[in-house]
Design a protein around this motif. Sequence first.
Motif, PDB file in Angstrom:
ATOM      1  N   LEU A   5     -81.149-104.196 -23.701  1.00  0.00           N
ATOM      2  CA  LEU A   5     -80.425-103.673 -25.041  1.00  0.00           C
ATOM      3  C   LEU A   5     -79.790-103.320 -25.396  1.00  0.00           C
ATOM      4  CD1 LEU A   5     -83.726-101.047 -26.605  1.00  0.00           C
ATOM      5  CD2 LEU A   5     -83.514-103.658 -26.314  1.00  0.00           C
ATOM      6  N   LYS A   6     -78.489-103.110 -24.020  1.00  0.00           N
ATOM      7  CA  LYS A   6     -77.736-102.585 -23.908  1.00  0.00           C
ATOM      8  C   LYS A   6     -76.682-103.291 -23.329  1.00  0.00           C
ATOM      9  CE  LYS A   6     -73.393 -99.500 -24.292  1.00  0.00           C
ATOM     10  NZ  LYS A   6     -72.699-100.485 -23.416  1.00  0.00           N
ATOM     11  N   THR A   7     -75.970-103.888 -22.667  1.00  0.00           N
ATOM     12  CA  THR A   7     -75.648-104.045 -21.524  1.00  0.00           C
ATOM     13  C   THR A   7     -73.597-103.918 -21.964  1.00  0.00           C
ATOM     14  OG1 THR A   7     -74.626-106.533 -22.289  1.00  0.00           O
ATOM     15  CG2 THR A   7     -76.273-106.983 -21.434  1.00  0.00           C
ATOM     16  N   GLY A   8     -73.162-103.655 -20.381  1.00  0.00           N
ATOM     17  CA  GLY A   8     -71.539-103.706 -19.931  1.00  0.00           C
ATOM     18  C   GLY A   8     -70.492-104.986 -20.555  1.00  0.00           C
ATOM     19  N   SER A   9     -69.636-104.564 -21.605  1.00  0.00           N
ATOM     20  CA  SER A   9     -68.925-105.958 -21.404  1.00  0.00           C
ATOM     21  C   SER A   9     -67.921-106.521 -20.080  1.00  0.00           C
ATOM     22  CB  SER A   9     -67.773-105.215 -22.580  1.00  0.00           C
ATOM     23  OG  SER A   9     -67.038-104.503 -22.338  1.00  0.00           O
ATOM     24  N   GLY A  10     -67.468-105.266 -18.813  1.00  0.00           N
ATOM     25  CA  GLY A  10     -66.885-105.516 -18.264  1.00  0.00           C
ATOM     26  C   GLY A  10     -65.914-105.187 -18.513  1.00  0.00           C
ATOM     27  N   GLY A 290     -66.235 -92.844 -22.789  1.00  0.00           N
ATOM     28  CA  GLY A 290     -66.380 -93.587 -24.140  1.00  0.00           C
ATOM     29  C   GLY A 290     -66.105 -94.669 -24.119  1.00  0.00           C
ATOM     30  N   PRO A 291     -65.052 -95.438 -23.346  1.00  0.00           N
ATOM     31  CA  PRO A 291     -64.971 -96.147 -22.576  1.00  0.00           C
ATOM     32  C   PRO A 291     -65.859 -97.085 -20.821  1.00  0.00           C
ATOM     33  CG  PRO A 291     -62.762 -95.294 -22.425  1.00  0.00           C
ATOM     34  CD  PRO A 291     -64.018 -94.818 -22.959  1.00  0.00           C
ATOM     35  N   ALA A 292     -66.192 -96.092 -20.800  1.00  0.00           N
ATOM     36  CA  ALA A 292     -66.795 -96.373 -19.994  1.00  0.00           C
ATOM     37  C   ALA A 292     -68.664 -96.758 -19.603  1.00  0.00           C
ATOM     38  CB  ALA A 292     -67.764 -94.719 -19.001  1.00  0.00           C
ATOM     39  N   TRP A 293     -68.932 -96.025 -20.883  1.00  0.00           N
ATOM     40  CA  TRP A 293     -70.463 -96.631 -21.827  1.00  0.00           C
ATOM     41  C   TRP A 293     -70.489 -97.524 -22.032  1.00  0.00           C
ATOM     42  CZ3 TRP A 293     -74.622 -95.971 -21.704  1.00  0.00           C
ATOM     43  CH2 TRP A 293     -76.275 -95.781 -22.871  1.00  0.00           C
ATOM     44  N   ARG A 294     -68.970 -97.760 -23.399  1.00  0.00           N
ATOM     45  CA  ARG A 294     -68.986 -99.181 -23.775  1.00  0.00           C
ATOM     46  C   ARG A 294     -68.883 -99.875 -23.339  1.00  0.00           C
ATOM     47  NH1 ARG A 294     -63.381 -98.558 -25.441  1.00  0.00           N
ATOM     48  NH2 ARG A 294     -62.889 -99.991 -23.487  1.00  0.00           N
ATOM     49  N   ASP A 295     -68.365-100.205 -21.791  1.00  0.00           N
ATOM     50  CA  ASP A 295     -67.992-101.189 -21.075  1.00  0.00           C
ATOM     51  C   ASP A 295     -69.126-101.582 -19.941  1.00  0.00           C
ATOM     52  OD1 ASP A 295     -65.629-101.862 -22.778  1.00  0.00           O
ATOM     53  OD2 ASP A 295     -64.172-101.729 -21.713  1.00  0.00           O
ATOM     54  N   HIS A 296     -69.633-100.674 -19.384  1.00  0.00           N
ATOM     55  CA  HIS A 296     -70.233 -99.834 -18.051  1.00  0.00           C
ATOM     56  C   HIS A 296     -71.454 -99.423 -18.516  1.00  0.00           C
ATOM     57  CE1 HIS A 296     -66.286-101.215 -15.684  1.00  0.00           C
ATOM     58  NE2 HIS A 296     -65.763-100.886 -16.733  1.00  0.00           N
TER      59      HIS A 296
END
Length: 434
Positions: A5-10, A290-296
């Motif tokens: 349902l959600k993946t990290g963008s890395g 925030g960036p941790a959740w968004r990217d990873h």
Amino acid sequence: MRRYLKTGSGSSADAAAQERVRTTVSAVIGDVRAHGDAAVRAYSEQFDGWSPDSFRLRPEEIDKIVSSLPAETIADLKAVQARVRRFAEHQRASLTDFEVETEPGVFLGQKNIPVAAVGAYVPGGRYPLTASAHMTVLTAKVAGVPHVTACTPPIRGEIPAATVAALTLAGADEIYLLGGTQAVAAMALGTESIRKVDLLAGPGNAYVAEAKRQLFGEVGIDLFAGPTEILVIADERADPLVVAVDLLSQAEHGPDSPAVLITTAEDLARRVIELVEEILPGMPTADFAGPAWRDHGEVVVVDDLDEAWALADEYAFEHVEILTAEPRVALERMRNYGALFLGDKTCVSYGDKVIGTNHTLPTRGAARYTGGLWVGKYLKTVTYQEVTEADASAALGRLCGRVSRVESFEGHARSGDLRAHLHGGDPAAWVPVR
């Protein structure tokens, strides 16, 4: 079947960033190796804006720093350290010396000897990290390490008083206000003013981790540690608010900290995503979380818990929190993790800060082959041998001669032959007349 349902963008810049870190760290280590204290001071000025007359805190300075803290803070530090010490003492007691007579006249033994000198790195960054002082210094002292050198950086040009208090209460023999690669290199290599250690321990940023990697071999290290990781396994009975809060509790460590949910309940998964987005804007640490959740950040729905256990073992994460009806099943079904947190009455934050187990744990898949920092990391398990009976020595000598010649090791064979000759009367044509 797995449904993401959600993946990290890395980050496509990761490889380039890692190469920059490697290059920078290599240069700093080379400079400290060549120029000692002068290089350490130059890099401390460059990276931390910090260049006191002495990086080492004198005893009277430490006393003044500790006395500046509220009594409650000191009491809390002591309470946490009591828990860490108690668990570490149980670990130490599990490691026993022994001697056994394996056959008549043949004695084999094992001893656990503490390393002589440890360098403990306690990171700072934006906040004091007192817990890392407990985990590195206190555990080393319980293991019996005679000398612990501790380094921790200034925070925005200020002395991290709580960290200094934690270090001295834990038993550090020397405390230096010094951070980054220059601190790690100074402890590993030794300088005019900082003694060389035998083993480096403690977490840190990408530069500290890379410095430990490059110095490994010249000194020992506790383990290779990267960004903090959390994985939550939840079933339909889990509270989505608990899941969301606990995921964010670890994401706030840094913008590269993975936070993953594996669940058998799609409704719960979707609600957790909603709650994370609701909670994030109000967090004082949202610039990291925030960036941790968004990217990873990742959310995975699986068909059943059997699939959840298997997928979690593929991740091999540092922290794994089990929020299921029967959390202790994970003890039987999982093998790849740094630490397990069983049930909703515990949490990863307890392990990080207060419960007593060590929070320096394997990341980036290293849980497939190692556990975390513990008393045993500071001990060298060594062996010794003694043969007291002539017949036993002669028998071993004959066996040694035969198996050594299978491998064409004539020198080894002759060491065995000689014992058989001296203690068993065996002929040995090659032995010179004495």
